[in-house]
Design an enzyme around this catalytic site. Structure first.
Site, PDB file in Angstrom:
ATOM      1  N   THR A  30       0.584  -0.796   0.024  1.00 45.60           N
ATOM      2  CA  THR A  30      -0.154   0.066   0.251  1.00 45.60           C
ATOM      3  C   THR A  30       0.479   1.208  -0.074  1.00 45.60           C
ATOM      4  O   THR A  30       0.438   2.535  -0.338  1.00 45.60           O
ATOM      5  CB  THR A  30      -0.617  -0.399   1.169  1.00 45.60           C
ATOM      6  OG1 THR A  30       0.043  -0.235   2.387  1.00 45.60           O
ATOM      7  CG2 THR A  30      -2.037  -1.270   1.123  1.00 45.60           C
ATOM      8  N   SER A  62      31.926  -3.504   6.012  1.00 42.73           N
ATOM      9  CA  SER A  62      30.492  -4.127   6.859  1.00 42.73           C
ATOM     10  C   SER A  62      31.139  -5.671   7.021  1.00 42.73           C
ATOM     11  O   SER A  62      31.388  -6.000   6.548  1.00 42.73           O
ATOM     12  CB  SER A  62      29.454  -4.371   6.036  1.00 42.73           C
ATOM     13  OG  SER A  62      28.590  -5.106   6.812  1.00 42.73           O
ATOM     14  N   GLU A 159      17.449   4.685  -1.865  1.00 41.12           N
ATOM     15  CA  GLU A 159      17.346   3.615  -2.575  1.00 41.12           C
ATOM     16  C   GLU A 159      16.577   3.750  -3.394  1.00 41.12           C
ATOM     17  O   GLU A 159      17.422   2.631  -4.115  1.00 41.12           O
ATOM     18  CB  GLU A 159      16.331   2.716  -1.561  1.00 41.12           C
ATOM     19  CG  GLU A 159      16.206   1.255  -1.352  1.00 41.12           C
ATOM     20  CD  GLU A 159      15.945   0.080  -0.689  1.00 41.12           C
ATOM     21  OE1 GLU A 159      16.426   0.436   0.231  1.00 41.12           O
ATOM     22  OE2 GLU A 159      15.535  -0.971  -0.973  1.00 41.12           O
ATOM     23  N   ASP A 171       9.530   1.040   4.754  1.00 40.06           N
ATOM     24  CA  ASP A 171      10.356  -0.086   5.996  1.00 40.06           C
ATOM     25  C   ASP A 171      11.883   1.937   5.948  1.00 40.06           C
ATOM     26  O   ASP A 171      11.870   1.287   7.272  1.00 40.06           O
ATOM     27  CB  ASP A 171      11.460   0.308   4.732  1.00 40.06           C
ATOM     28  CG  ASP A 171      10.408  -1.037   4.083  1.00 40.06           C
ATOM     29  OD1 ASP A 171       9.406  -1.610   4.604  1.00 40.06           O
ATOM     30  OD2 ASP A 171      11.583  -2.444   3.004  1.00 40.06           O
TER      31      ASP A 171
HETATM   32  P1  ADP Z   1      15.823  -6.828   3.118  1.00 43.33           P
HETATM   33  O1  ADP Z   1      16.236  -4.609   3.086  1.00 43.33           O
HETATM   34  O2  ADP Z   1      14.579  -7.005   3.139  1.00 43.33           O
HETATM   35  O3  ADP Z   1      16.324  -7.123   4.115  1.00 43.33           O
HETATM   36  P2  ADP Z   1      16.870  -6.079   0.482  1.00 43.33           P
HETATM   37  O4  ADP Z   1      17.755  -6.422  -0.434  1.00 43.33           O
HETATM   38  O5  ADP Z   1      16.285  -4.928   0.376  1.00 43.33           O
HETATM   39  O6  ADP Z   1      16.669  -7.613   1.728  1.00 43.33           O
HETATM   40  O7  ADP Z   1      18.569  -5.708   0.858  1.00 43.33           O
HETATM   41  C1  ADP Z   1      19.293  -6.208   1.028  1.00 43.33           C
HETATM   42  C2  ADP Z   1      20.965  -5.894   0.524  1.00 43.33           C
HETATM   43  O8  ADP Z   1      21.287  -5.132   1.990  1.00 43.33           O
HETATM   44  C3  ADP Z   1      21.584  -6.915   1.157  1.00 43.33           C
HETATM   45  O9  ADP Z   1      21.676  -7.450  -0.324  1.00 43.33           O
HETATM   46  C4  ADP Z   1      22.831  -5.862   0.928  1.00 43.33           C
HETATM   47  O10 ADP Z   1      23.545  -5.418  -0.251  1.00 43.33           O
HETATM   48  C5  ADP Z   1      22.394  -5.033   2.010  1.00 43.33           C
HETATM   49  N1  ADP Z   1      22.744  -5.293   3.578  1.00 43.33           N
HETATM   50  C6  ADP Z   1      21.964  -4.926   3.672  1.00 43.33           C
HETATM   51  N2  ADP Z   1      22.437  -5.061   5.496  1.00 43.33           N
HETATM   52  C7  ADP Z   1      24.070  -5.330   5.118  1.00 43.33           C
HETATM   53  C8  ADP Z   1      24.906  -5.400   6.628  1.00 43.33           C
HETATM   54  N3  ADP Z   1      25.087  -5.534   7.343  1.00 43.33           N
HETATM   55  N4  ADP Z   1      26.172  -5.132   5.494  1.00 43.33           N
HETATM   56  C9  ADP Z   1      26.361  -5.051   3.690  1.00 43.33           C
HETATM   57  N5  ADP Z   1      25.226  -5.009   3.504  1.00 43.33           N
HETATM   58  C10 ADP Z   1      23.580  -5.420   3.856  1.00 43.33           C
HETATM   59 MG    MG Z   2      14.850  -4.035   1.495  1.00 44.66          MG
END
Ligand code: ADP
Ligand code: MG
Length: 383
Positions: A30, A62, A159, A171
């Site tokens: 939504t 990271s 994003e 989010d």
């Molecule tokens: P969600 O937000 O549901 O977890 P997304 O596909 O939107 O899934 O985001 C995931 C991506 O965010 C990962 O593939 C990575 O690129 C990035 N990401 C998230 N947390 C980390 C982290 N702690 N270190 C590095 N990259 C991260």
């Molecule tokens: Mg995400």
């Protein structure tokens, strides 16, 4: 869970900040239709240790990513990939710095080290946690004075326009604005919000998260397709967004749409109504009664919006068959996580039933944990 900064950068950080992942209680797909959502923050967070630099360089590291430190010059940041890291994880925090600077904010260089307990790609918003942690750290370090809502808007811009993911605002708003013990009732049209007390334990209830640990590849394209379908539906009905279609006018509206758009529009309009129903029940102290609302939301996402998958359906069906009050997929779909509302005394039995169902179907074992509504983004300590 900190100390990594010193190992990477050879000095102590100026501070530590944290931003949570989220589950969405109700109001799915939504947020790009100007509609209503109701997320709550998870106790799992992305923590960032950070320090300023005075040489216009941004360094990112990271603990979850291979490849060491990513280094970019601030004046070289551009969504066209001038940094060379577009598409990689570093695009998320680099995109936040880009968005802050695009907004005219005076942000200089920084060293950042991330350690996150939010599972990635599980529909629990690890990406928003990463973005919002970056933004609140830089806000504090550079004295930007940003309100939480502004943090969320800038992170969403990062994003959308830097990483290139066409997500809505939910989010980032959840990670920036949620408070412990509450769900965030949010109108995504104007970002007005209300913190709704969500003390499950006091009512003998629990909210379980079932992370299916699958992410089906068709998800990204399907998301863009659903979005486009919603926009086409709004255009066909002569409204700016589907938010403007009242539930009373839904039957007449559906009659005016072709068969492809009809179920998409029906999902969005009825889902907004389910958020309204849930909020009425929560305000009346009848939290247990939102169970059927959650399950109806799942059916709508499965049958009308077409974004569920076998693993999510199994999580929901097996939980409900074992005595849950209600359950639904949460997040974008095509894998990721489901939420399950249960009476406290039934929680173990329901968890076991879901586990067994996954094993019997030959699926990988799900990860099941309890969601206790946690705090939004905040500074953890000065150093
Ligand atoms: P969600 O937000 O549901 O977890 P997304 O596909 O939107 O899934 O985001 C995931 C991506 O965010 C990962 O593939 C990575 O690129 C990035 N990401 C998230 N947390 C980390 C982290 N702690 N270190 C590095 N990259 C991260
Ligand atoms: Mg995400």
């Amino acid at each position: 869970m900190t100390g990594g900064f010193r190992a990477v950068y050879g000095r102590d950080p100026e501070g530590v900040w944290a931003a949570p992942g989220r589950v969405n209680l109700i109001g799915e797909h939504t947020d790009y239709n100007d509609g209503f959502v109701m997320p709550l923050a998870l106790p799992q967070t992305c923590r960032v240790e950070a320090s300023r630099r005075d040489d216009g360089v941004l360094r990112l590291h990271s603990s979850a990513a291979a490849g060491g430190v990513t280094e970019v010059r601030l004046d070289g940041l551009s969504p066209q990939g001038a940094t060379g890291d577009r598409g990689g994880w570093a695009a998320y925090p680099a995109g936040v710095v880009w968005a802050l600077r695009e907004a005219g904010l005076q942000v200089g260089g920084a060293d950042l080290h991330f350690e996150s307990s939010v599972p990635t790609g599980a529909g629990l918003s690890s990406s928003a946690a990463l973005e919002v942690a970056t933004a609140v750290a830089l806000d504090d370090l550079y004295g930007l004075g940003l309100r939480a809502t502004r943090v969320a808007e800038l992170c969403r811009r990062a994003e959308n326009d830097f990483v290139g993911v066409p997500c809505g605002i939910m989010d980032q708003m959840a990670s920036a604005c949620c408070t412990a013990g509450h769900a965030l009732y949010l109108d995504t049209r104007d970002l007005t919000q209300r913190q709704v007390p969500f003390d499950l334990a006091a009512q003998g209830l629990r909210l379980l998260v079932v992370d299916t640990r699958v992410k089906h590849a068709l998800g990204d394209g399907a998301y863009a397709e659903r979005r486009a379908g919603c926009e086409a539906g709004a255009a066909a009905l002569g409204v700016r967004t589907l938010r403007e279609v009242p539930i009373e006018e839904l039957p007449a509206a559906l009659d005016r749409l072709d068969a492809r758009l009809r179920p998409l529009v029906r999902h969005v309009v009825t889902e907004n109504e389910r958020v309204a129903a849930a909020i009425r029940l929560l305000d009346a102290g009848e939290t247990h009664a939102i169970g059927p609302v959650l399950s109806a939301g799942h059916a709508s996402l499965r049958d009308d919006f077409g974004v569920s998958c076998a693993e999510l359906d199994l999580a929901v069906d097996s939980a409900n068959a074992a005595g849950a009050l209600g359950a639904r997929m949460t997040g974008g779909g095509f894998g990721g996580s489901a939420i399950v509302l249960v009476r406290a005394e039934a929680a173990d039995e329901v968890s076991k039933a879901v586990d067994h169902a996954f094993a019997a179907a030959g699926h990988r074992a799900p990860r099941i944990f309890e969601a206790v509504p946690g705090a939004g983004a905040h500074r953890v300590r000065a150093s």
